[in-house]
Design an enzyme around this catalytic site. Structure first.
Site, PDB file in Angstrom:
ATOM      1  N   GLU A  49     -26.894  41.507   1.279  1.00  0.00           N
ATOM      2  CA  GLU A  49     -26.819  40.089   0.966  1.00  0.00           C
ATOM      3  C   GLU A  49     -25.508  39.689   0.283  1.00  0.00           C
ATOM      4  O   GLU A  49     -25.298  38.510   0.003  1.00  0.00           O
ATOM      5  CB  GLU A  49     -28.010  39.668   0.103  1.00  0.00           C
ATOM      6  CG  GLU A  49     -29.365  39.950   0.744  1.00  0.00           C
ATOM      7  CD  GLU A  49     -29.656  39.120   1.996  1.00  0.00           C
ATOM      8  OE1 GLU A  49     -28.810  38.302   2.408  1.00  0.00           O
ATOM      9  OE2 GLU A  49     -30.733  39.291   2.570  1.00  0.00           O
ATOM     10  N   TYR A  65     -37.276  35.410   3.598  1.00  0.00           N
ATOM     11  CA  TYR A  65     -37.552  34.161   4.315  1.00  0.00           C
ATOM     12  C   TYR A  65     -36.790  34.077   5.629  1.00  0.00           C
ATOM     13  O   TYR A  65     -36.955  33.126   6.381  1.00  0.00           O
ATOM     14  CB  TYR A  65     -37.172  32.961   3.438  1.00  0.00           C
ATOM     15  CG  TYR A  65     -35.740  33.022   2.953  1.00  0.00           C
ATOM     16  CD1 TYR A  65     -34.686  32.581   3.754  1.00  0.00           C
ATOM     17  CD2 TYR A  65     -35.431  33.583   1.720  1.00  0.00           C
ATOM     18  CE1 TYR A  65     -33.373  32.674   3.331  1.00  0.00           C
ATOM     19  CE2 TYR A  65     -34.122  33.677   1.286  1.00  0.00           C
ATOM     20  CZ  TYR A  65     -33.106  33.221   2.093  1.00  0.00           C
ATOM     21  OH  TYR A  65     -31.799  33.331   1.672  1.00  0.00           O
ATOM     22  N   GLY A  66     -35.928  35.065   5.911  1.00  0.00           N
ATOM     23  CA  GLY A  66     -35.060  34.976   7.089  1.00  0.00           C
ATOM     24  C   GLY A  66     -35.034  36.263   7.887  1.00  0.00           C
ATOM     25  O   GLY A  66     -36.070  36.761   8.322  1.00  0.00           O
ATOM     26  N   THR A  67     -33.845  36.823   8.038  1.00  0.00           N
ATOM     27  CA  THR A  67     -33.655  37.959   8.950  1.00  0.00           C
ATOM     28  C   THR A  67     -34.245  39.263   8.436  1.00  0.00           C
ATOM     29  O   THR A  67     -34.325  40.227   9.197  1.00  0.00           O
ATOM     30  CB  THR A  67     -32.158  38.163   9.266  1.00  0.00           C
ATOM     31  OG1 THR A  67     -31.472  38.477   8.057  1.00  0.00           O
ATOM     32  CG2 THR A  67     -31.562  36.919   9.924  1.00  0.00           C
ATOM     33  N   LEU A  68     -34.688  39.321   7.186  1.00  0.00           N
ATOM     34  CA  LEU A  68     -35.349  40.533   6.672  1.00  0.00           C
ATOM     35  C   LEU A  68     -36.842  40.561   6.998  1.00  0.00           C
ATOM     36  O   LEU A  68     -37.494  41.590   6.840  1.00  0.00           O
ATOM     37  CB  LEU A  68     -35.157  40.662   5.158  1.00  0.00           C
ATOM     38  CG  LEU A  68     -33.784  41.128   4.703  1.00  0.00           C
ATOM     39  CD1 LEU A  68     -33.614  40.914   3.200  1.00  0.00           C
ATOM     40  CD2 LEU A  68     -33.555  42.593   5.055  1.00  0.00           C
TER      41      LEU A  68
END
Length: 184
Positions: A93, A18-21
């Site tokens: 993470e 949902y983010g930087t990946l």
């Protein structure tokens, strides 16, 4: 025996990003490396079946909070990841250091027509949630609003790990962030 070994090596876990990946963001290079080695494959764009808070913490780092029913249905991408790929994602993470927790989530896959309905129905996956030791503090700091998606707008001001002050741990940065005067 060979069939069992092959089955073990092809075991995958669906991971919701949902983010930087996600594609186009700074940590997607890790996902690209995993795809090159056969340790990950893109499955679909999706959104959470339930509402969850998605907030930005220190350095504009995105956090999904394990508080279903609050926030919005969050948009993201789902990948099938091998066991060795999962170990690399867990390291990024910080799951062993109390940064994020990898826990189940239910998703709706996007069938490509943009209406958010599912061609394949619901999918169970896993997501990296903010560790529960500080999640509620982030939610309060956000003013209990949340985001529908981590986009180019939210990424403005994002600071890569290597460019952050190295004299503090990630958890120290979170505590400083949640204890700083609110901008709301």
């Amino acid at each position: 025996m060979v069939a069992e070994e092959r089955k073990e090596s092809t075991t995958t876990t669906l991971i919701f990003t949902y983010g930087t990946l996600k594609r186009g963001f700074s940590n997607h290079t890790l996902m690209q490396d995993l795809m090159r080695t056969g340790d990950a494959s893109f499955v679909a764009t999706c959104q959470t079946a339930e509402k969850y808070p998605l907030v930005c913490g220190p350095y504009r780092v995105p956090f999904l909070l394990n508080m279903s029913g609050s926030g919005h249905r969050v948009k993201g991408e789902v990948y099938a990841v091998s066991l060795s790929g999962l170990a690399r994602l867990d390291e990024l993470e910080g799951t062993s250091r109390g940064h994020y927790e990898r826990l189940p989530i239910t998703l709706e896959l996007d069938n490509g027509d943009g209406d958010g309905s599912c061609s394949e129905g619901l999918k169970c996956a896993e997501a990296y949630y903010a560790h529960n030791s500080y999640a509620m503090e982030l939610w309060k700091k956000d003013g209990k609003k949340g985001l529908k998606a981590y986009t180019e707008k939210e990424v403005k001001g994002y600071v890569k790990r290597k460019d952050r002050p190295q004299n503090l741990t990630f958890l120290d940065h979170i505590q400083l962030f949640v204890n700083s005067p609110s901008s709301h």
